[in-house]
Scaffold this motif. Structure first.
Motif, PDB file in Angstrom:
ATOM      1  N   ILE A 117      53.567 -29.152   5.344  1.00  0.00           N
ATOM      2  CA  ILE A 117      54.440 -28.065   5.776  1.00  0.00           C
ATOM      3  C   ILE A 117      54.096 -26.823   4.966  1.00  0.00           C
ATOM      4  N   ASN A 118      53.973 -25.698   5.656  1.00  0.00           N
ATOM      5  CA  ASN A 118      53.728 -24.425   4.973  1.00  0.00           C
ATOM      6  C   ASN A 118      54.604 -23.354   5.620  1.00  0.00           C
ATOM      7  N   VAL A 119      55.460 -22.739   4.815  1.00  0.00           N
ATOM      8  CA  VAL A 119      56.317 -21.654   5.285  1.00  0.00           C
ATOM      9  C   VAL A 119      56.128 -20.461   4.357  1.00  0.00           C
ATOM     10  N   HIS A 120      55.995 -19.277   4.933  1.00  0.00           N
ATOM     11  CA  HIS A 120      55.761 -18.063   4.154  1.00  0.00           C
ATOM     12  C   HIS A 120      56.823 -17.016   4.485  1.00  0.00           C
ATOM     13  N   TYR A 121      57.565 -16.581   3.454  1.00  0.00           N
ATOM     14  CA  TYR A 121      58.515 -15.472   3.574  1.00  0.00           C
ATOM     15  C   TYR A 121      57.949 -14.307   2.782  1.00  0.00           C
ATOM     16  N   TYR A 122      57.904 -13.137   3.414  1.00  0.00           N
ATOM     17  CA  TYR A 122      57.268 -12.024   2.701  1.00  0.00           C
ATOM     18  C   TYR A 122      57.993 -10.693   2.906  1.00  0.00           C
ATOM     19  N   GLU A 123      59.303 -10.730   3.099  1.00  0.00           N
ATOM     20  CA  GLU A 123      60.069  -9.488   3.161  1.00  0.00           C
ATOM     21  C   GLU A 123      60.452  -9.073   1.747  1.00  0.00           C
ATOM     22  N   ASP A 124      59.922  -7.951   1.293  1.00  0.00           N
ATOM     23  CA  ASP A 124      60.187  -7.450  -0.064  1.00  0.00           C
ATOM     24  C   ASP A 124      59.821  -8.493  -1.123  1.00  0.00           C
ATOM     25  N   GLY A 125      58.802  -9.279  -0.863  1.00  0.00           N
ATOM     26  CA  GLY A 125      58.392 -10.294  -1.832  1.00  0.00           C
ATOM     27  C   GLY A 125      57.331 -11.188  -1.225  1.00  0.00           C
TER      28      GLY A 125
ATOM     29  N   GLY B 217      58.035 -10.248  12.832  1.00  0.00           N
ATOM     30  CA  GLY B 217      59.033  -9.184  12.888  1.00  0.00           C
ATOM     31  C   GLY B 217      60.119  -9.348  11.849  1.00  0.00           C
ATOM     32  N   ASN B 218      60.381 -10.602  11.481  1.00  0.00           N
ATOM     33  CA  ASN B 218      61.358 -10.899  10.430  1.00  0.00           C
ATOM     34  C   ASN B 218      60.683 -11.391   9.150  1.00  0.00           C
ATOM     35  N   PHE B 219      59.370 -11.171   9.062  1.00  0.00           N
ATOM     36  CA  PHE B 219      58.601 -11.419   7.843  1.00  0.00           C
ATOM     37  C   PHE B 219      58.559 -12.891   7.434  1.00  0.00           C
ATOM     38  N   TRP B 220      58.399 -13.791   8.394  1.00  0.00           N
ATOM     39  CA  TRP B 220      58.165 -15.182   8.017  1.00  0.00           C
ATOM     40  C   TRP B 220      57.362 -15.900   9.097  1.00  0.00           C
ATOM     41  N   ASN B 221      56.565 -16.877   8.659  1.00  0.00           N
ATOM     42  CA  ASN B 221      55.770 -17.732   9.541  1.00  0.00           C
ATOM     43  C   ASN B 221      55.806 -19.146   8.976  1.00  0.00           C
ATOM     44  N   GLY B 222      55.643 -20.119   9.848  1.00  0.00           N
ATOM     45  CA  GLY B 222      55.674 -21.495   9.366  1.00  0.00           C
ATOM     46  C   GLY B 222      54.827 -22.430  10.210  1.00  0.00           C
ATOM     47  N   ARG B 223      54.442 -23.543   9.603  1.00  0.00           N
ATOM     48  CA  ARG B 223      53.618 -24.529  10.317  1.00  0.00           C
ATOM     49  C   ARG B 223      53.934 -25.930   9.807  1.00  0.00           C
ATOM     50  N   TRP B 224      54.097 -26.860  10.746  1.00  0.00           N
ATOM     51  CA  TRP B 224      54.199 -28.290  10.454  1.00  0.00           C
ATOM     52  C   TRP B 224      52.986 -28.941  11.096  1.00  0.00           C
ATOM     53  N   LEU B 225      52.201 -29.656  10.313  1.00  0.00           N
ATOM     54  CA  LEU B 225      51.048 -30.351  10.892  1.00  0.00           C
ATOM     55  C   LEU B 225      50.962 -31.769  10.353  1.00  0.00           C
ATOM     56  N   ALA B 226      50.457 -32.641  11.210  1.00  0.00           N
ATOM     57  CA  ALA B 226      50.367 -34.055  10.837  1.00  0.00           C
ATOM     58  C   ALA B 226      49.148 -34.684  11.488  1.00  0.00           C
ATOM     59  N   THR B 227      48.530 -35.608  10.783  1.00  0.00           N
ATOM     60  CA  THR B 227      47.427 -36.398  11.346  1.00  0.00           C
ATOM     61  C   THR B 227      47.682 -37.872  11.053  1.00  0.00           C
ATOM     62  N   TRP B 228      47.434 -38.700  12.042  1.00  0.00           N
ATOM     63  CA  TRP B 228      47.603 -40.143  11.922  1.00  0.00           C
ATOM     64  C   TRP B 228      46.324 -40.826  12.397  1.00  0.00           C
TER      65      TRP B 228
ATOM     66  N   VAL C  53      50.590 -30.474  15.673  1.00  0.00           N
ATOM     67  CA  VAL C  53      50.842 -29.217  14.983  1.00  0.00           C
ATOM     68  C   VAL C  53      51.939 -28.460  15.717  1.00  0.00           C
ATOM     69  N   ASP C  54      52.809 -27.816  14.953  1.00  0.00           N
ATOM     70  CA  ASP C  54      53.848 -26.963  15.524  1.00  0.00           C
ATOM     71  C   ASP C  54      53.909 -25.693  14.692  1.00  0.00           C
ATOM     72  N   ASN C  55      53.675 -24.549  15.336  1.00  0.00           N
ATOM     73  CA  ASN C  55      53.684 -23.257  14.647  1.00  0.00           C
ATOM     74  C   ASN C  55      54.896 -22.447  15.068  1.00  0.00           C
ATOM     75  N   LYS C  56      55.444 -21.714  14.124  1.00  0.00           N
ATOM     76  CA  LYS C  56      56.519 -20.773  14.419  1.00  0.00           C
ATOM     77  C   LYS C  56      56.193 -19.468  13.716  1.00  0.00           C
TER      78      LYS C  56
ATOM     79  N   VAL D 151      57.072 -15.414  -0.983  1.00  0.00           N
ATOM     80  CA  VAL D 151      57.527 -16.759  -1.338  1.00  0.00           C
ATOM     81  C   VAL D 151      56.940 -17.748  -0.337  1.00  0.00           C
ATOM     82  N   GLN D 152      56.370 -18.825  -0.833  1.00  0.00           N
ATOM     83  CA  GLN D 152      55.786 -19.842   0.043  1.00  0.00           C
ATOM     84  C   GLN D 152      56.333 -21.220  -0.287  1.00  0.00           C
ATOM     85  N   LEU D 153      56.543 -21.998   0.755  1.00  0.00           N
ATOM     86  CA  LEU D 153      56.853 -23.415   0.619  1.00  0.00           C
ATOM     87  C   LEU D 153      55.630 -24.196   1.058  1.00  0.00           C
ATOM     88  N   ASN D 154      55.104 -25.026   0.180  1.00  0.00           N
ATOM     89  CA  ASN D 154      53.989 -25.915   0.502  1.00  0.00           C
ATOM     90  C   ASN D 154      54.397 -27.334   0.128  1.00  0.00           C
ATOM     91  N   ALA D 155      54.487 -28.191   1.115  1.00  0.00           N
ATOM     92  CA  ALA D 155      54.889 -29.578   0.866  1.00  0.00           C
ATOM     93  C   ALA D 155      54.004 -30.507   1.681  1.00  0.00           C
TER      94      ALA D 155
END
Length: 294
Positions: free
Chosen positions: A201-209, A175-186, A168-171, A211-215
Motif C-alpha cells: 500500500i502506498n498513499v501520498h498526501y502533499y498539501e502544504d507538506g 485536486g485534493n493533493f493525495w494519491n493512493g495505490r493498493w497492489l497485490a500479487t499471488w 491493483v487499485d489506484n485512486k 507525508v507518505q504511507l508505505n506498508a
C-alpha cells in the motif's frame, strides 16, 4: 567537485523508483530539468522505468478491448513484450514513451496511443494449465469487481506449473493533493500447492507538506490442488479474500490507534499553565502585540 552525468542519471533513477502513485511523470519532468541531458537521461533510466512500471502494476488497454491489462513481470514474454492472457495476445510496451507524452493528455489515452503504435501478436498459452488459469481468472475477476472500486486483475500462467494473480487499485485525487495505490500479487505452484501473496500500500498526501504511507505484508500457505478445478479455485480465492480482510482490519486498527494514542502522546494535553487555551478568544489576547513592541 561537480557531479558527473552518470551520477546524476543514477540519482534520477532512484527518484523515479520512489515516485508516489500517479506521479512518475511529474518526478520525471523534475529530474529531467536537473540532469539537463535528455539523451543520457533516456538511455540511463529506461531500466528504472521498466522496473517501476512492472512493480507498480501499471495497466494498459489494448485496441478493441474494453478492459485493462496489467503490465507485470509475470506477463513478460520477451524484451518489452507482455502478454494479455485473457485475449491470448502479446503487445510491446514502450516504458519511455509513457513518460514523454504531454501531461495534458489523459493517461488512458496515452496508453492506447502507445499500444496502437505496436503490432499485436497472438500468444500461445500453456495448454496443460490453461483451463485452471481461466477458472481462477473468472473467480478472481468477480472478487476484484466486488471488493475493489477501481480494481484491475490479470491472471497469468508464466509456466506449466504456476499461476500468478496480479491485482491493483489506484485512486488519484491530485485536486485534493493525495494519491493512493493498493497492489497485490499471488503465485500458486500447482505441483506443491504452495500459495504466496505479497500486498503493498502506498498513499501520498502533499498539501502544504509531504507525508507518505508505505506498508507491505507477505503471506504463505499451502492449498490442495486437485483435478476438481471448482474446489481448487474456491480454496485459492478464499485464502486471498481472508488475507485481504485480515490485513485491511489490521491497517484500520493500527491507524485508529495512531490517531487516538500515538499522536496525542506527541503533544502536551495542557500547556504549562495547566489551563486549556480558549481559542475562541485568542484574538483578544495581546501577546502578539506585546512581542512586536519588544
Amino acid at each position: 567537485m561537480s557531479t558527473s552525468i552518470e551520477d546524476k542519471v543514477k540519482i534520477a533513477s532512484n527518484f523515479l523508483l520512489s515516485s508516489p502513485p500517479g506521479e512518475v511523470n511529474d518526478v520525471f519532468n523534475d529530474v529531467r530539468s536537473l540532469v539537463d541531458n535528455d539523451e543520457a537521461l533516456q538511455d540511463g533510466i529506461l531500466q528504472a522505468l521498466e522496473q517501476y512500471n512492472t512493480e507498480q502494476l501499471i495497466t494498459v488497454t489494448l485496441p478493441e478491448l474494453d478492459y485493462e491489462v496489467i503490465v507485470s513481470n509475470h506477463g513478460k514474454v520477451e524484451e518489452e513484450r507482455y502478454v494479455d492472457p485473457r485475449s491470448k495476445q502479446s503487445f510491446k510496451f514502450d516504458h519511455m514513451r509513457l513518460v514523454l507524452y504531454n501531461n495534458s493528455i489523459s493517461i488512458k489515452k496515452i496508453w492506447k496511443m502507445i499500444i496502437k503504435l505496436k503490432e499485436l501478436q497472438p500468444h500461445e498459452a500453456h495448454a496443460s494449465i490453461e483451463p485452471l488459469r481461466e477458472a481462477i481468472e473468472k473467480k478472481a475477476f468477480a472478487y476484484v469487481n466486488d471488493h475493489y472500486p477501481e480494481g484491475v486483475c490479470t491472471v497469468y500462467a508464466p509456466t506449466e506449473n504456476q499461476i500468478a494473480i496480479a491485482i491493483v487499485d489506484n485512486k488519484y485525487n491530485p485536486g485534493n493533493f493525495w494519491n493512493g495505490r493498493w497492489l497485490a500479487t499471488w503465485t500458486l505452484d500447482t505441483q506443491t500447492g504452495e500459495l504466496k501473496g505479497a500486498t503493498k500500500i502506498n498513499v501520498h498526501y502533499y498539501e502544504d507538506g509531504n507525508v507518505q504511507l508505505n506498508a507491505d505484508k507477505n503471506y504463505e500457505t499451502k492449498v490442495t490442488v486437485t483435478d476438481d478445478f471448482t474446489k481448487t479455485v474456491a480454496t485459492v480465492l478464499k485464502e486471498v479474500a481472508d488475507f485481504d480482510k485480515r490485513y485491511h482490519s489490521s491497517i484500520n486498527n493500527s491507524y485508529g490507534d495512531l490517531a487516538e494514542n500515538t499522536f496525542k502522546g506527541l503533544r502536551r494535553a495542557l500547556p504549562l499553565t495547566r489551563n486549556k487555551m480558549d481559542w475562541n478568544k485568542i484574538l483578544n489576547y495581546k501577546i502578539g502585540n506585546e512581542l512586536s513592541q519588544k
